[in-house]
Design an enzyme around this catalytic site. Structure first.
Site, PDB file in Angstrom:
ATOM      1  N   HIS A 266       4.667  -9.287 -13.874  1.00  0.00           N
ATOM      2  CA  HIS A 266       3.798  -9.887 -14.894  1.00  0.00           C
ATOM      3  C   HIS A 266       3.239  -8.826 -15.848  1.00  0.00           C
ATOM      4  CE1 HIS A 266       0.775 -12.872 -16.347  1.00  0.00           C
ATOM      5  NE2 HIS A 266       0.038 -11.780 -16.526  1.00  0.00           N
ATOM      6  N   GLU A 267       2.601  -7.818 -15.276  1.00  0.00           N
ATOM      7  CA  GLU A 267       2.025  -6.772 -16.125  1.00  0.00           C
ATOM      8  C   GLU A 267       3.119  -5.988 -16.850  1.00  0.00           C
ATOM      9  OE1 GLU A 267      -1.021  -6.933 -16.694  1.00  0.00           O
ATOM     10  OE2 GLU A 267      -1.600  -8.219 -15.011  1.00  0.00           O
ATOM     11  N   HIS A 270       3.922  -7.789 -20.044  1.00  0.00           N
ATOM     12  CA  HIS A 270       2.987  -7.404 -21.106  1.00  0.00           C
ATOM     13  C   HIS A 270       3.397  -6.062 -21.707  1.00  0.00           C
ATOM     14  CE1 HIS A 270      -0.086 -10.459 -20.842  1.00  0.00           C
ATOM     15  NE2 HIS A 270      -0.320 -10.241 -19.564  1.00  0.00           N
ATOM     16  N   GLU A 296       0.884 -13.722 -22.988  1.00  0.00           N
ATOM     17  CA  GLU A 296       1.075 -14.350 -21.680  1.00  0.00           C
ATOM     18  C   GLU A 296       2.421 -15.065 -21.592  1.00  0.00           C
ATOM     19  OE1 GLU A 296      -0.619 -13.640 -19.206  1.00  0.00           O
ATOM     20  OE2 GLU A 296      -2.360 -12.742 -20.172  1.00  0.00           O
TER      21      GLU A 296
END
Length: 501
Positions: A266-267, A270, A296
């Site tokens: 997830h990170e 980003h 997101e």
């Protein structure tokens, strides 16, 4: 002020703000990851002071005059500068009635609240955090009241900050559609006779092995570690100090190694977005101009649409067995795939399954909307939180640590951010369907060619994000108006197959 003078001012302030932002981002990263706990008060004061000095520049006559002149003449410049000047003017309008004193008070309040959130979570006691949350809400409402531009509700003002063009009316309908699509599917899954093995999800994986897997995921997903770094913190986040400095964090649990796997995915999503914006965005000073939901979209895309895809998971399964030796030797790949995608109502948002995740966001949306609009008080907010979890997910937190204190967002003053996660899920499904017209998505993942996927996103998604408001952005990518239809279809097709319903 003529065009040349405007450009000179733009370049001067661009470099000035870059330097200050770099200092604040690195300082904040250090504060959240490695700084000693006894340094908290000094760090909070120092960060607030630097932030306030920057705010004073934004309030200077020279800067304000430049912003107004640049906005009035923006049509004389190319599209990147036009967008930059428009966004600068929006921020000027929002903050022009905010005094440096109020800004400093807000900054210090947030820094202190963030520190107290950590302590309250550690002690499992919301009452330690509640007075700080109350003050943040009061200051947010005060800040909104000082704005010239008025919306139907105070919360609409904050939604417009994060997702320009969206408001409560639109998001109420969005979440209603999400709920109507997910809840019936969830009931069918709960009543399914399909049993998914999950005991191995809590197998012990030492942190040093998880660190190896973290670095493998980032490399495999084509994140540039020469311009990035990974560290640990209580609540994972990503920051972007500069074009060539992108930092992510994770949190390791020895008996829940997948928590780290998907935090890193997830990170890392980003971070990949941040590393692959057009270079001109950085030279103009409009990097990170995309909305939160756009960001997101990509983090959730890497976490779920890529990260929980069967073809991607085969690579992770093989790497896990390589790194962990005999730990997972009794787990077949089919069991691994199904276990990773198991559906079960849970308490922790960041560890929620792909299907029920948006229900976690719905709860936060309803609560923060009430807080900002003044219909809900911070007192006993933890009790209301628990009631909503019982209502929407059928489970109830036993303590505040697994309930209202699990997220750091409100302690950071980020009211209006949470809907971005749910919007990102829906945008991601639309982007997937558009990508499939150019790439054989599943085959590309089977080949492990994450570079091809990143390049497609770079050329079709990242390159226009900063130039558009969210609903314009998704229409330019897909040629369609935004809706939840493709997201619900994506979830239905995936989970009907897994649960044989």
């Amino acid at each position: 002020m003529n065009k040349k003078e405007i450009l000179e001012k733009a370049n001067y302030y661009n470099e000035y703000f870059k330097d200050y932002s770099y200092i604040l981002e690195v300082f904040s990263f250090d504060h959240e990851t490695v700084a000693p706990i006894n340094s908290t008060n000094e760090a909070n004061k120092a960060m607030s002071r630097v932030s306030n000095d920057l705010f004073k520049v934004l309030k200077s006559d020279d800067y304000i005059n430049y912003v107004i002149e640049a906005y009035n003449h923006k049509d004389e410049f190319d599209i990147e500068y036009q967008r930059k000047f428009e966004l600068q003017y929006r921020e000027y309008e929002k903050s022009k009635n905010i005094t440096p004193e109020l800004d400093y008070e807000m900054s210090l309040t947030i820094s202190t609240a963030s520190s107290m959130w950590k302590k309250a979570k550690e002690k499992n006691d919301y009452s330690l955090f509640e007075p700080h949350l109350k003050k943040i809400v009061e200051l947010k409402r005060k800040e909104i009241s000082l704005r010239d531009k008025k919306f139907d509700t105070p919360y609409d003002s904050l939604l417009d900050d994060y997702e320009s063009g969206n408001n409560e009316r639109i998001l109420d309908k969005f979440f209603e559609d999400i709920k109507n699509g997910i809840v019936p599917l969830l009931k069918r899954i709960v009543n399914s006779k399909k049993k998914i093995r999950e005991d191995f999800l809590t197998y012990n994986v030492p942190i040093w092995k998880q660190e190896k897997l973290s670095n493998w995921i980032l490399n495999f997903n084509d994140f540039d570690l020469n311009s990035g770094v990974i560290s640990t913190t209580e609540h994972p986040f990503t920051c972007f100090p500069s074009e060539h400095d992108t930092r992510i964090t994770t949190h390791y649990h020895e008996n829940d190694y997948l928590s780290n796997i998907f935090s890193v995915a997830h990170e890392g999503g980003h971070a990949i977005f941040g590393q692959n914006e057009p270079h001109k965005f950085f030279t103009v000073g409009m990097e990170e101009s995309m909305t939160s939901a756009m960001h997101e979209t990509i983090s959730r895309f890497y976490e779920n649409i890529i990260g929980r895809n069967r073809n991607y998971l085969l690579h992770l399964y093989n790497k896990t067995n390589e790194v962990c030796g005999d730990t997972f030797k009794d787990v077949s790949f089919d069991e691994f795939y199904e276990g990773v995608n198991i559906v079960r109502p849970s308490l922790i948002r960041t560890e929620a399954d792909e299907l029920t995740y948006c229900l976690h966001i719905l709860i936060r949306y309803e609560l923060e909307k009430g807080l900002i609009n003044g219909t809900i008080d911070t007192k006993d907010l933890n009790v209301l939180w628990n009631k909503k979890y019982k209502e929407y997910l059928g489970i109830e937190p036993k303590g505040d640590k697994d309930g209202i204190l699990q997220d750091m967002h409100w302690g950071g003053g980020l009211f209006g951010y949470f809907p971005s996660y749910a919007l990102g899920n829906a945008y991601g499904a639309m982007i997937l369907n558009r990508m499939k017209k150019d790439l054989d998505f599943d085959e590309t993942l089977k080949e492990g060619n994450l570079k091809a996927i990143k390049e497609w996103l770079k050329n079709n998604v990242f390159n226009i994000a900063g130039l558009n408001d969210p609903n314009e952005w998704i229409k330019k990518i897909t040629g369609k108006e935004f809706s939840t239809k493709e997201y619900i279809e994506y979830l239905s097709q995936k989970y009907e197959k897994i649960y044989q319903i």
